[in-house]
Scaffold this motif. Structure first.
Motif, mmCIF file in Angstrom:
data_model
loop_
_atom_site.group_PDB
_atom_site.id
_atom_site.type_symbol
_atom_site.label_atom_id
_atom_site.label_comp_id
_atom_site.label_asym_id
_atom_site.label_seq_id
_atom_site.Cartn_x
_atom_site.Cartn_y
_atom_site.Cartn_z
ATOM 1 N N GLY A 135 -21.289 7.239 -27.111
ATOM 2 C CA GLY A 135 -21.169 5.840 -27.533
ATOM 3 C C GLY A 135 -22.000 4.842 -26.772
ATOM 4 N N LEU A 136 -23.224 5.183 -26.436
ATOM 5 C CA LEU A 136 -24.075 4.334 -25.606
ATOM 6 C C LEU A 136 -25.247 3.776 -26.422
ATOM 7 N N THR A 137 -25.487 2.465 -26.310
ATOM 8 C CA THR A 137 -26.587 1.859 -27.059
ATOM 9 C C THR A 137 -27.150 0.633 -26.329
ATOM 10 N N ASP A 138 -28.445 0.384 -26.535
ATOM 11 C CA ASP A 138 -29.060 -0.836 -26.005
ATOM 12 C C ASP A 138 -29.619 -1.673 -27.152
ATOM 13 N N GLY A 143 -33.193 -1.766 -23.048
ATOM 14 C CA GLY A 143 -33.136 -1.333 -21.662
ATOM 15 C C GLY A 143 -31.797 -1.550 -20.992
ATOM 16 N N THR A 144 -30.913 -2.304 -21.645
ATOM 17 C CA THR A 144 -29.578 -2.539 -21.092
ATOM 18 C C THR A 144 -28.552 -1.792 -21.945
ATOM 19 N N PHE A 145 -28.224 -0.578 -21.519
ATOM 20 C CA PHE A 145 -27.300 0.245 -22.297
ATOM 21 C C PHE A 145 -25.851 -0.119 -21.994
ATOM 22 N N PRO A 164 -34.006 6.906 -20.401
ATOM 23 C CA PRO A 164 -34.434 6.638 -21.773
ATOM 24 C C PRO A 164 -35.861 6.092 -21.794
ATOM 25 N N ASP A 165 -36.599 6.418 -22.856
ATOM 26 C CA ASP A 165 -37.996 5.982 -22.924
ATOM 27 C C ASP A 165 -38.318 5.148 -24.159
ATOM 28 N N ASN A 166 -37.328 4.981 -25.058
ATOM 29 C CA ASN A 166 -37.522 4.178 -26.273
ATOM 30 C C ASN A 166 -38.810 4.558 -26.997
ATOM 31 N N ALA A 167 -39.041 5.849 -27.186
ATOM 32 C CA ALA A 167 -40.259 6.339 -27.846
ATOM 33 C C ALA A 167 -40.420 5.698 -29.220
ATOM 34 N N GLY A 168 -41.595 5.214 -29.473
ATOM 35 C CA GLY A 168 -41.888 4.582 -30.757
ATOM 36 C C GLY A 168 -41.227 3.237 -30.932
ATOM 37 N N GLY A 169 -40.527 2.767 -29.893
ATOM 38 C CA GLY A 169 -39.858 1.466 -29.967
ATOM 39 C C GLY A 169 -38.637 1.459 -30.872
ATOM 40 N N ALA A 187 -32.256 8.123 -28.714
ATOM 41 C CA ALA A 187 -32.763 8.535 -30.019
ATOM 42 C C ALA A 187 -32.628 7.377 -30.996
ATOM 43 N N SER A 188 -33.291 7.504 -32.106
ATOM 44 C CA SER A 188 -33.154 6.492 -33.156
ATOM 45 C C SER A 188 -31.720 6.491 -33.662
ATOM 46 N N CYS A 189 -31.124 5.311 -33.767
ATOM 47 C CA CYS A 189 -29.739 5.201 -34.229
ATOM 48 C C CYS A 189 -29.597 5.649 -35.684
ATOM 49 N N ALA A 190 -30.716 5.727 -36.399
ATOM 50 C CA ALA A 190 -30.676 6.154 -37.803
ATOM 51 C C ALA A 190 -30.695 7.674 -37.943
#
Length: 202
Positions: A135-138, A143-145, A164-169, A187-190
């Motif tokens: 259940g973690l998200t930024d 950058g603020t999870f 986390p590296d936020n690949a592809g934004g 990972a992408s939330c989708a």
């Protein structure tokens, strides 16, 4: 139950004693991780034994997560340290996974300690290889999870190296990544993955 606890402590002491000479062969982190993993497995087995005693005798053992009315975790859920965990096999995007948990009056798992994280990783290793949402998200601030639906960040983390590296934004949600030995990844939330739900024992 006291005997079980004593045997558990004896096992841990013996393991430490026998393993002392082997510590130089592996890194300190790897050695400590192995010890923690064994302790967690022992604690979980102890809880399972207590549950069996409760179900066969009708008695509530000391330290059991069941209360006097025998309110425990629902069938299909796994108990550990007073919480109930459900390992959802349905693939869903992050928000849908949270809603699936809400249907059980639960939420995507919020990991509060290394021992809880180790317990979850050990269980995931016994399941079919797959990523599992946590259940973690930024999504609110890059950058603020924070724990989803809960304005608090994690006090413990287990990100894989470089994450986390936020690949592809587009990577804003946390996941146990089986390709990284179930360390945390973003990972992408989708994306559609399985998930771990958590709620307190009744």
């Amino acid at each position: 139950m006291i005997v079980l606890r004593i045997l558990g402590f004896v096992f841990i002491f013996t393991y430490f004693s026998l393993s002392a000479g082997e510590e130089h062969q592996c890194s300190r982190y790897h050695y400590e991780e192995q010890i923690l993993s064994k302790v967690v497995r022992l604690e979980h087995r102890h809880e399972l034994l207590e549950d069996k005693v409760t179900s066969t005798t009708g008695l509530s053992p000391v330290g059991s997560i069941c209360n006097e009315k025998q309110a425990c975790c629902p069938d299909g859920w796994i108990t550990f340290q007073g919480s109930c965990y459900l390992f959802q096999r349905t693939n869903a995007d992050f928000v849908s996974a949270e809603l699936l948990c809400v249907e059980y009056n639960a939420h995507l798992v919020r990991i509060e300690s290394e021992i809880e994280n180790t317990f979850l990783k050990n269980h995931l290793k016994d399941l079919k290889e797959a990523h599992y949402w946590i259940g973690l998200t930024d999504v609110e601030k890059e950058g603020t999870f924070k724990w989803y639906g809960y304005d608090v960040g994690p006090s413990f983390t287990d990100w894989n190296n470089g994450q986390p590296d936020n690949a592809g934004g587009v990577q804003n949600c946390g996941v146990f990544n089986y390709g990284m030995a179930f360390k945390w990844d973003d990972a992408s939330c989708a994306a559609k993955f399985k998930s771990v739900c958590e709620k307190k024992a009744d």
